[in-house]
Design an enzyme around this catalytic site. Sequence first.
Site, short mmCIF file in Angstrom:
data_model
loop_
_atom_site.label_atom_id
_atom_site.label_comp_id
_atom_site.label_asym_id
_atom_site.label_seq_id
_atom_site.Cartn_x
_atom_site.Cartn_y
_atom_site.Cartn_z
N LYS A 1 0.81 -1.21 0.00
CA LYS A 1 0.00 0.00 0.00
C LYS A 1 0.85 1.28 0.00
CE LYS A 1 -3.97 -2.13 0.04
NZ LYS A 1 -4.90 -2.10 -1.11
N SER B 1 -2.97 -12.14 4.20
CA SER B 1 -3.25 -12.08 2.76
C SER B 1 -2.09 -12.64 1.95
CB SER B 1 -3.54 -10.63 2.35
OG SER B 1 -2.50 -9.76 2.75
#
Length: 332
Positions: free
Chosen positions: A47, A287
């Site tokens: 991110k 994830s």
Amino acid sequence: MANINTSIAELVGKTPLLELTNYEKNHNLKAKILVKLEYFNPNQSVKDRIALAMIEDAEKKGLLKPGYTVVETTSGNTGIGLAAIAAAKGYKFRVYIQDNVSQERFQVIRAFGGEPIKLSTVPVIAEVLEETNGDFVAAIGALREKVLAKEENIFFVDQTANPANPGVHEATTGPEIWNDTDGNVDILVANVGTGGTVSGTGKFLKSKNPDIKVVAIQPGPNSIPSEANPEPEEITGVHPFEGVPAERVPSTMDLNVYDEKVEVETIEAFRAAREVAKSDGILIGTSSGAAIHAATRLAERPENEGKTIVAILPDTGLRYLSTNLFNEEYQG
């Protein structure tokens, strides 16, 4: 010549690829699994890429000016990346964050000077979430229209609709994978959160070789909230995109870019993350474990023998120490 950086913005991207050689041997895999370690970004997640891209895009367009406050809604890692980039650039930062994320994320955002606010503490948002059974897209709309519209000198990032999100992956993540493999990549595996990573990276790789297969990961049925299982252990940062209303799919998710979806349950992601920590010495988040599990299933297929699978691992396991991820006794 000295090689000195003057901002963390200069450290984003160019993350390494690692072949999971020990893991491959342990599973007797006939395909290569290469993992892109996004925790090498300055704030340990993929991110960071979109945080930098969205802020700099807003600056160029005049949407973000000195003295403004950067505002976003996020499940965690985007908030951390934005908090760090905002701090480096001199902006205040406020984030509306989902309640069920690990405590480490709240603490890190505060450390960067950001203000994390739980969604459940904002009456307008809490009401919408209850009425829509947790529709995050609807909650964002309510936040924009009923809260942020009344404020001045703010920039609402809106990662689920910001084209700079998939754009930065098309411009950086995809080319990095292509260059580091000399174009020898057959399958891309990536999670779907906002869809930016799989959409942007997949678009670039397919532009170089249309035969590259793009595989998107979404949670299995037991890891998605339902009436029968209202509070499952979820794969953090991975969201369903098939079988949901079109209005709930972020516009940053290109539904035409992927060739196959693989469903992964949380416990399967946990097991993969635990195993690879012991086999290859990388500590990754839930994830990322999901990405490795999906890549393993693909590598086990006879038709993929000899192929190269690249799995993008979004973040570090250090942000999950307070969760069940590394609790070996937890089996779902």
